[in-house]
Write a protein that holds these residues in place. Structure first.
Motif, PDB file in Angstrom:
ATOM      1  N   ILE A  60       0.845  -1.189   0.000  1.00 17.41           N
ATOM      2  CA  ILE A  60       0.000   0.000   0.000  1.00 17.41           C
ATOM      3  C   ILE A  60       0.884   1.245   0.000  1.00 17.41           C
ATOM      4  O   ILE A  60       1.926   1.275   0.654  1.00 17.41           O
ATOM      5  CB  ILE A  60      -0.904   0.023   1.267  1.00 17.41           C
ATOM      6  N   ASP A  61       0.458   2.275  -0.733  1.00 19.32           N
ATOM      7  CA  ASP A  61       1.135   3.568  -0.677  1.00 19.32           C
ATOM      8  C   ASP A  61       0.788   4.197   0.670  1.00 19.32           C
ATOM      9  O   ASP A  61      -0.342   4.634   0.891  1.00 19.32           O
ATOM     10  CB  ASP A  61       0.670   4.450  -1.835  1.00 19.32           C
ATOM     11  N   LYS A  62       1.738   4.207   1.587  1.00 23.96           N
ATOM     12  CA  LYS A  62       1.482   4.687   2.953  1.00 23.96           C
ATOM     13  C   LYS A  62       1.094   6.166   2.966  1.00 23.96           C
ATOM     14  O   LYS A  62       0.408   6.625   3.873  1.00 23.96           O
ATOM     15  CB  LYS A  62       2.697   4.493   3.866  1.00 23.96           C
ATOM     16  N   GLY A  63       1.512   6.914   1.949  1.00 19.76           N
ATOM     17  CA  GLY A  63       1.155   8.326   1.856  1.00 19.76           C
ATOM     18  C   GLY A  63      -0.324   8.529   1.568  1.00 19.76           C
ATOM     19  O   GLY A  63      -0.880   9.585   1.839  1.00 19.76           O
ATOM     20  N   GLU A  64      -0.959   7.513   1.018  1.00 23.72           N
ATOM     21  CA  GLU A  64      -2.386   7.580   0.719  1.00 23.72           C
ATOM     22  C   GLU A  64      -3.250   7.181   1.914  1.00 23.72           C
ATOM     23  O   GLU A  64      -4.449   7.410   1.913  1.00 23.72           O
ATOM     24  CB  GLU A  64      -2.722   6.674  -0.478  1.00 23.72           C
ATOM     25  N   LEU A  65      -2.640   6.565   2.918  1.00 23.84           N
ATOM     26  CA  LEU A  65      -3.397   6.142   4.099  1.00 23.84           C
ATOM     27  C   LEU A  65      -3.564   7.314   5.058  1.00 23.84           C
ATOM     28  O   LEU A  65      -2.647   8.122   5.212  1.00 23.84           O
ATOM     29  CB  LEU A  65      -2.671   5.018   4.840  1.00 23.84           C
ATOM     30  N   PRO A  66      -4.706   7.409   5.708  1.00 22.02           N
ATOM     31  CA  PRO A  66      -4.844   8.440   6.738  1.00 22.02           C
ATOM     32  C   PRO A  66      -3.827   8.205   7.854  1.00 22.02           C
ATOM     33  O   PRO A  66      -3.479   7.069   8.178  1.00 22.02           O
ATOM     34  CB  PRO A  66      -6.270   8.240   7.258  1.00 22.02           C
ATOM     35  N   SER A  67      -3.350   9.270   8.458  1.00 22.40           N
ATOM     36  CA  SER A  67      -2.354   9.140   9.517  1.00 22.40           C
ATOM     37  C   SER A  67      -2.897   8.333  10.690  1.00 22.40           C
ATOM     38  O   SER A  67      -2.142   7.657  11.384  1.00 22.40           O
ATOM     39  CB  SER A  67      -1.880  10.514   9.991  1.00 22.40           C
ATOM     40  N   ARG A  68      -4.212   8.362  10.897  1.00 23.87           N
ATOM     41  CA  ARG A  68      -4.811   7.594  11.983  1.00 23.87           C
ATOM     42  C   ARG A  68      -4.570   6.097  11.768  1.00 23.87           C
ATOM     43  O   ARG A  68      -4.257   5.379  12.712  1.00 23.87           O
ATOM     44  CB  ARG A  68      -6.304   7.879  12.079  1.00 23.87           C
ATOM     45  N   LEU A  69      -4.687   5.613  10.525  1.00 21.99           N
ATOM     46  CA  LEU A  69      -4.453   4.185  10.253  1.00 21.99           C
ATOM     47  C   LEU A  69      -2.981   3.831  10.422  1.00 21.99           C
ATOM     48  O   LEU A  69      -2.643   2.805  11.014  1.00 21.99           O
ATOM     49  CB  LEU A  69      -4.932   3.809   8.854  1.00 21.99           C
ATOM     50  N   ASN A  70      -2.097   4.674   9.881  1.00 18.15           N
ATOM     51  CA  ASN A  70      -0.666   4.421  10.065  1.00 18.15           C
ATOM     52  C   ASN A  70      -0.308   4.457  11.542  1.00 18.15           C
ATOM     53  O   ASN A  70       0.497   3.661  12.021  1.00 18.15           O
ATOM     54  CB  ASN A  70       0.177   5.437   9.296  1.00 18.15           C
ATOM     55  N   GLY A  71      -0.913   5.370  12.289  1.00  9.83           N
ATOM     56  CA  GLY A  71      -0.668   5.472  13.723  1.00  9.83           C
ATOM     57  C   GLY A  71      -1.143   4.244  14.479  1.00  9.83           C
ATOM     58  O   GLY A  71      -0.523   3.826  15.452  1.00  9.83           O
ATOM     59  N   LYS A  72      -2.243   3.655  14.023  1.00  8.62           N
ATOM     60  CA  LYS A  72      -2.737   2.438  14.679  1.00  8.62           C
ATOM     61  C   LYS A  72      -1.752   1.291  14.499  1.00  8.62           C
ATOM     62  O   LYS A  72      -1.553   0.488  15.409  1.00  8.62           O
ATOM     63  CB  LYS A  72      -4.107   2.040  14.120  1.00  8.62           C
ATOM     64  N   VAL A  73      -1.135   1.226  13.328  1.00  4.84           N
ATOM     65  CA  VAL A  73      -0.143   0.168  13.089  1.00  4.84           C
ATOM     66  C   VAL A  73       1.043   0.372  14.030  1.00  4.84           C
ATOM     67  O   VAL A  73       1.446  -0.539  14.758  1.00  4.84           O
ATOM     68  CB  VAL A  73       0.318   0.148  11.612  1.00  4.84           C
ATOM     69  N   GLY A  74       1.595   1.567  14.047  1.00  3.71           N
ATOM     70  CA  GLY A  74       2.736   1.853  14.920  1.00  3.71           C
ATOM     71  C   GLY A  74       2.390   1.726  16.395  1.00  3.71           C
ATOM     72  O   GLY A  74       3.172   1.197  17.183  1.00  3.71           O
TER      73      GLY A  74
END
Length: 112
Positions: A60-74
């Motif tokens: 997935i292009d991480k830049g296209e994901l909302p920061s909330r989703l990326n934050g949930k992963v981290g």
């Protein structure tokens, strides 16, 4: 074959505590494990994303994901790593305590 796996486990039981104590004491990953850190974290990140419903996170292009989703992963990764570190700390503390207790239970000398 069973004897080989038993020998491997016995060797691992002696090496792993030593390796963990060195790592915990220095805060550094031992040289023999450094090459495995990045791929292990990448795999862990993808597994965490999959648990959150993002099955193709690696592509997935991480830049296209909302920061909330990326934050949930981290955040999920951090929570699991802290839990793991707590387990390692508790394991080391328990073993030190048991060794100290065993050392304190030496036969008493009778002086009459």
């Amino acid at each position: 074959m069973a004897a080989d796996s038993t020998n491997s486990l016995m060797t691992l039981e002696h090496v792993l505590p030593d390796l963990m104590s060195k790592t915990a004491a220095t805060g550094l990953v031992p040289r023999e494990l450094q090459a495995y850190v990045a791929p292990a974290l990448e795999e862990f990140r993808n597994e965490m994303a999959s648990e959150l419903g993002m099955d193709d996170y690696a592509h997935i292009d991480k830049g296209e994901l909302p920061s909330r989703l990326n934050g949930k992963v981290g955040g999920g990764m951090t929570k699991k790593m802290v839990s793991f570190a707590e387990a390692v700390l508790a394991w080391n503390y328990k073993n030190r305590t048991l060794l100290n207790e065993a050392g304190d239970k030496q036969p008493e000398m009778i002086t009459e």
